[in-house]
Design a protein around this motif. Structure first.
Motif, short mmCIF file in Angstrom:
data_model
loop_
_atom_site.label_atom_id
_atom_site.label_comp_id
_atom_site.label_asym_id
_atom_site.label_seq_id
_atom_site.Cartn_x
_atom_site.Cartn_y
_atom_site.Cartn_z
N MET A 1 61.75 -23.48 -33.70
CA MET A 1 62.96 -23.10 -32.95
C MET A 1 63.30 -21.63 -33.25
SD MET A 1 64.49 -26.10 -31.57
CE MET A 1 66.23 -25.89 -31.64
N ARG A 2 62.75 -20.76 -32.45
CA ARG A 2 62.93 -19.33 -32.69
C ARG A 2 64.37 -18.87 -32.53
NH1 ARG A 2 58.35 -16.75 -32.64
NH2 ARG A 2 56.65 -18.22 -32.45
N ARG A 3 65.06 -19.56 -31.64
CA ARG A 3 66.47 -19.22 -31.40
C ARG A 3 67.22 -19.18 -32.74
NH1 ARG A 3 70.45 -22.88 -30.94
NH2 ARG A 3 69.03 -24.63 -30.70
N ILE A 4 66.95 -20.17 -33.57
CA ILE A 4 67.63 -20.26 -34.87
C ILE A 4 67.15 -19.14 -35.79
CG2 ILE A 4 67.84 -21.73 -36.92
CD1 ILE A 4 67.77 -24.12 -35.01
N LEU A 5 65.87 -18.89 -35.76
CA LEU A 5 65.34 -17.82 -36.63
C LEU A 5 65.90 -16.46 -36.23
CD1 LEU A 5 61.64 -19.00 -36.92
CD2 LEU A 5 63.46 -19.15 -38.64
N ARG A 6 66.08 -16.27 -34.93
CA ARG A 6 66.65 -15.00 -34.46
C ARG A 6 68.07 -14.84 -34.98
NH1 ARG A 6 65.29 -16.19 -28.98
NH2 ARG A 6 63.05 -16.00 -29.11
N LYS A 7 68.83 -15.91 -34.90
CA LYS A 7 70.23 -15.85 -35.36
C LYS A 7 70.29 -15.56 -36.85
CE LYS A 7 72.56 -16.96 -31.60
NZ LYS A 7 73.30 -15.92 -30.92
N ILE A 8 69.43 -16.19 -37.61
CA ILE A 8 69.44 -15.96 -39.06
C ILE A 8 69.06 -14.50 -39.35
CG2 ILE A 8 68.41 -16.61 -41.28
CD1 ILE A 8 68.07 -19.45 -40.15
N ALA A 9 68.05 -14.01 -38.62
CA ALA A 9 67.62 -12.62 -38.83
C ALA A 9 68.76 -11.66 -38.49
CB ALA A 9 66.40 -12.31 -37.96
N PRO B 1 62.28 -24.05 -39.21
CA PRO B 1 63.01 -25.02 -38.39
C PRO B 1 62.17 -25.46 -37.19
CG PRO B 1 63.88 -22.80 -38.03
CD PRO B 1 62.83 -22.68 -39.09
N LYS B 2 61.85 -26.75 -37.16
CA LYS B 2 61.01 -27.25 -36.07
C LYS B 2 61.65 -28.44 -35.41
CE LYS B 2 56.71 -25.93 -38.16
NZ LYS B 2 55.63 -26.40 -38.99
N THR B 3 61.32 -28.60 -34.13
CA THR B 3 61.77 -29.81 -33.44
C THR B 3 60.89 -30.97 -33.93
OG1 THR B 3 60.17 -29.45 -31.69
CG2 THR B 3 62.37 -28.54 -31.35
N ARG B 4 61.26 -32.16 -33.53
CA ARG B 4 60.46 -33.31 -34.00
C ARG B 4 59.05 -33.25 -33.43
NH1 ARG B 4 65.48 -36.00 -33.11
NH2 ARG B 4 66.60 -35.73 -35.06
N SER B 5 58.90 -32.54 -32.32
CA SER B 5 57.54 -32.43 -31.77
C SER B 5 56.79 -31.24 -32.38
CB SER B 5 57.59 -32.31 -30.25
OG SER B 5 58.35 -31.18 -29.89
N GLY B 6 57.41 -30.57 -33.36
CA GLY B 6 56.66 -29.55 -34.10
C GLY B 6 56.81 -28.13 -33.57
N LYS B 7 57.69 -27.94 -32.58
CA LYS B 7 57.86 -26.60 -32.02
C LYS B 7 58.85 -25.81 -32.88
CE LYS B 7 59.04 -24.92 -27.37
NZ LYS B 7 59.44 -23.65 -27.61
N GLU C 1 76.90 -18.21 -38.25
CA GLU C 1 77.95 -19.10 -37.74
C GLU C 1 77.60 -19.65 -36.36
OE1 GLU C 1 79.96 -19.65 -40.07
OE2 GLU C 1 79.12 -17.96 -41.20
N SER C 2 76.72 -18.95 -35.64
CA SER C 2 76.49 -19.36 -34.25
C SER C 2 75.07 -19.87 -34.02
CB SER C 2 76.77 -18.16 -33.32
OG SER C 2 75.98 -17.06 -33.73
N LEU C 3 74.63 -20.74 -34.90
CA LEU C 3 73.25 -21.22 -34.78
C LEU C 3 73.07 -22.21 -33.63
CD1 LEU C 3 72.19 -21.77 -38.48
CD2 LEU C 3 71.69 -19.85 -36.98
N GLY C 4 74.18 -22.74 -33.14
CA GLY C 4 74.07 -23.74 -32.07
C GLY C 4 73.67 -25.09 -32.65
N ASP C 5 73.21 -25.93 -31.76
CA ASP C 5 72.90 -27.31 -32.15
C ASP C 5 71.62 -27.35 -32.98
OD1 ASP C 5 72.65 -29.99 -32.33
OD2 ASP C 5 72.05 -30.29 -30.23
N ILE C 6 71.74 -27.86 -34.21
CA ILE C 6 70.51 -27.96 -35.01
C ILE C 6 70.16 -29.42 -35.28
CG2 ILE C 6 70.73 -25.67 -36.09
CD1 ILE C 6 71.71 -27.10 -38.62
#
Ligand code: WTA
Length: 649
Positions: free
Chosen positions: A611-619, A603-609, A624-629
């Motif tokens: 998004m670890r926040r999402i990876l942490r949640k999946i791990a 999962p990357k932002t349009r600038s290519g960063k 259910e609480s991935l936030g804004d994707i």
């Protein structure tokens, strides 16, 4: 969670160096009059070759951060840890060594320590090591590790200890980063009945270093090693030949004592630089007061000298106080899970200092292992390295402490040199899971990460910063002062930023909630996610990798790796194992991913960063609480990752 408060027992208060009223009074003075407070402590606790006239000269002001303590004074750390005790305690045990093999131990008196350190120092000199040179140590937990550290201190060489669990690559990087002149290693490191071939690792590392680097080898197990003539030196044989006398070098209080590499959120590990006077004062004073050390006590810290805890609380702090310090080569579960408690019984240990990960592991083995040993000598229990979960705290208190021993949960970091937040056993009531209150001279600030402003209310939640310099703090990052300033003093200007999150409760107690940056804490060891990622992408089949921490029952945090393969390479269980082994080889066993998930895309932002926040949640399985994707370049990769995650379980 529990918010029960545990008052110190009357016997603890009666014996303690500091009681509650003294803590308040001393703390207030340490903040109001730091020059007076620390000047008095430094004169009382250390022997100076040349007295200082200036106590503190420090600023956190960005970008001119500079920290100096006792800057016109001169002293020698080895003289303070060894020589000055000869008049009063030459025949007292300084180092009590317990081998990996439960049948083997050794007692080294201060007189013997002095002789060994002098001989080791003369061997170093014989190899051309002079004041200011860097010497790398890659050693098992054997007395020679302490001799080598003290020998460096004696002649003014700067040691850099590399944990014996690190790989040849990691060792080579550290040798090269500090342009070390010499490496000290051993044939093999026994742990838990197995042996690690340290010398073989050193040989491999040295292939990537200047051919001028000499290698001193401690023949410890007598295991077979290859030998490079002209480069390798049998250190014990040399020590037997040289003089047992070696003068101490006069060191300025601000001369470097050691470098210790530690993981951060970005890039390669940083060489944290500690200096002479302030560091030793902080290590000695905290050792005495936090562990309530008294003359004649037997003190045991189970850490490894490869980490800062081993530096400050196995070697420098205890020896500066003339203590008997126990050094343990083995592991808590060998020959069985009663080992720690058997050692406490055998050596009549008074203070016992370990890590939550060890407590959790032993908890799982059952209480009978603890009960098998006579623990009546114990007077205090300590914890360090990661937040201690209340279950582990309560078990430690009930099963090991028999509900009568104080527990000091000590919060600090490699960069700090010594303990910054902890109970003092006779002065501060404890709460399971809280490191409690600041040590003298330490002014924590809870800062709002969004605004960068300090939260002034007593109850507060945010990131943990420090407002003012304390004597034991690190002075720079080796060879890169800009990195020092940008990593620690730039996010929140005017403060030292610890990288930890924290909460302060209504009683002013601090509760550390863990790292807020991309550092994960695996079994109390710091690991930068960036390091593991760069090891993974160095594998020819890996296109991209992202690493995050996730909650792990025993280790506190585990390493979760998402891996995208090169086009044409197919996921398989064999490849999964190959990649895990690869990381182990690149960095060391502690960096091996616990879980490795194939990721067709990250999962990357349009600038290519990423998004670890999402990876942490999946791990963490919190789908259910991935936030804004919606800001992702391609939100559909998240669905794929969740599917893959589900398939794993
Ligand atoms: C964590 C080890 C909660 C914290 C001395 C810190 C802790 C990092 C505690 C430093 C504690 C250490 N409670 N967390 N008592 N002690 N930590 O540099 O996240 O290896 O930033 O130093 O460990 O690890 P380091």
């Amino acid at each position: 969670m529990t918010d029960k408060t545990y008052e110190p027992a009357a016997e603890t208060v009666a014996r303690a160096h500091v009681n509650a009223a003294q803590y308040e009074e001393m703390y207030a003075r340490s903040i109001k009059d730091p020059d007076g407070f620390w000047g008095d402590e430094a004169r009382a606790r250390l022997d100076w070759i040349k007295p200082f006239t200036k106590v503190r000269n420090a600023t956190f002001a960005h970008p001119d951060v500079s920290i100096r303590w006792f800057e016109d004074g001169a002293l020698n750390v080895c003289a303070n840890c060894v020589d000055r005790h000869l008049a009063t305690r030459a025949d007292q045990t300084a180092i009590l060594w317990e081998s990996d093999d439960p049948a083997v131990d050794a007692k080294i008196t201060y007189r013997q320590l002095h002789e060994k350190v002098c001989r080791m120092a003369n061997v170093l000199k014989g190899q051309g090591v002079v004041k200011g040179d860097r010497v790398v140590l890659y050693l098992p937990m054997i007395p020679e590790a302490a001799y080598a550290m003290l020998a460096c201190a004696r002649i003014g060489a700067i040691h850099s200890v590399v944990f014996a669990g690190f790989s040849p690559d990691a060792l080579a990087n550290r040798i090269n980063d500090s342009a070390a002149k010499l490496l000290i290693t051993a044939d093999e490191a026994p742990r838990g009945g197995r042996r690690t071939a340290l010398k073989a690792n050193a040989d491999e590392a040295l292939l990537h270093c200047s051919d001028k680097v000499k290698c001193l080898v401690v023949k410890h197990t007598g295991g077979q090693t290859t030998w490079v003539d002209g480069r390798d030196v049998d250190v014990k044989a040399e020590m037997a030949k040289v003089s047992a006398d070696c003068p101490v070098e006069e060191m300025n209080a601000e001369d470097p004592l050691f470098i210790l590499y530690t993981s951060g959120s970005t890039g390669r590990p940083k060489g944290v630089v500690h200096t002479t006077g302030g560091y030793l004062l902080h290590a000695a004073m905290t050792h005495q007061l936090v562990f309530d050390y008294h003359d004649g006590d037997v003190y045991w810290c189970t850490a490894d000298v490869g980490w800062v805890t081993g530096h400050s609380y196995i070697v420098y702090g205890p020896l500066a106080n003339g203590a008997t310090t126990l050094m343990f080569e083995g592991v808590p579960t060998y020959p069985d899970a009663s080992r720690f408690w058997r050692v406490c019984e055998k050596h009549k240990v008074n203070q016992f200092y370990t890590a939550p990960t060890a407590i959790r592991a032993l908890m799982g083995q059952g209480e009978e292992f603890v009960e098998a040993a006579d623990l009546s000598s114990l007077r205090l229990l300590g914890s360090v390295g990661e937040p201690i979960n209340p279950e582990a705290w309560l078990w430690y208190n009930r099963v090991v402490g028999k509900e009568r021993l104080p527990i000091v949960d000590t919060w600090w970091q490699t960069e700090n040199g010594g303990i910054l937040i902890s109970a003092l056993p006779g002065a501060i009531a404890t709460k399971p899971g809280s490191a409690t209150r600041p040590f003298f001279g330490v002014e924590p600030a809870v800062v709002d990460p969004q605004t960068g402003k300090e939260i002034e209310t007593v109850e507060a939640e945010g990131v943990l910063c420090m407002k003012n310099a304390w004597p034991g703090m690190f002075r720079t990052v080796y060879g890169d002062h800009d990195r020092y300033v940008s990593t620690y003093f730039s996010d929140f200007k005017g403060y030292y930023f610890s990288g930890d999150g924290c909460r302060r409760d209504q009683d002013g107690y601090y509760w550390i909630t863990g790292r807020v940056d991309d550092v994960i804490n695996v079994s109390g060891h710091r690991m930068g996610t960036a390091e593991v990622e760069s090891a993974l992408v160095a594998h020819p089949k890996v296109a991209e990798a992202a690493v995050v921490g996730y909650p792990h029952d025993l280790k506190g945090q585990g390493i979760y790796a998402y891996v995208t393969l090169m086009a044409g390479d197919e996921p398989s269980d064999e490849l999964r194992k190959e990649l895990s082994d690869w990381v182990r080889k690149e960095i060391g066993p502690i960096a091996k991913p616990d879980l490795l998930q194939w990721a067709p895309g990250l999962p990357k932002t349009r600038s290519g960063k990423i998004m670890r926040r999402i990876l942490r949640k999946i791990a963490e399985n919190e789908h259910e609480s991935l936030g804004d994707i919606s800001t992702l370049a391609d939100p559909s990769v998240v669905e794929d990752l969740i599917e893959n995650r589900k398939n794993r379980d």
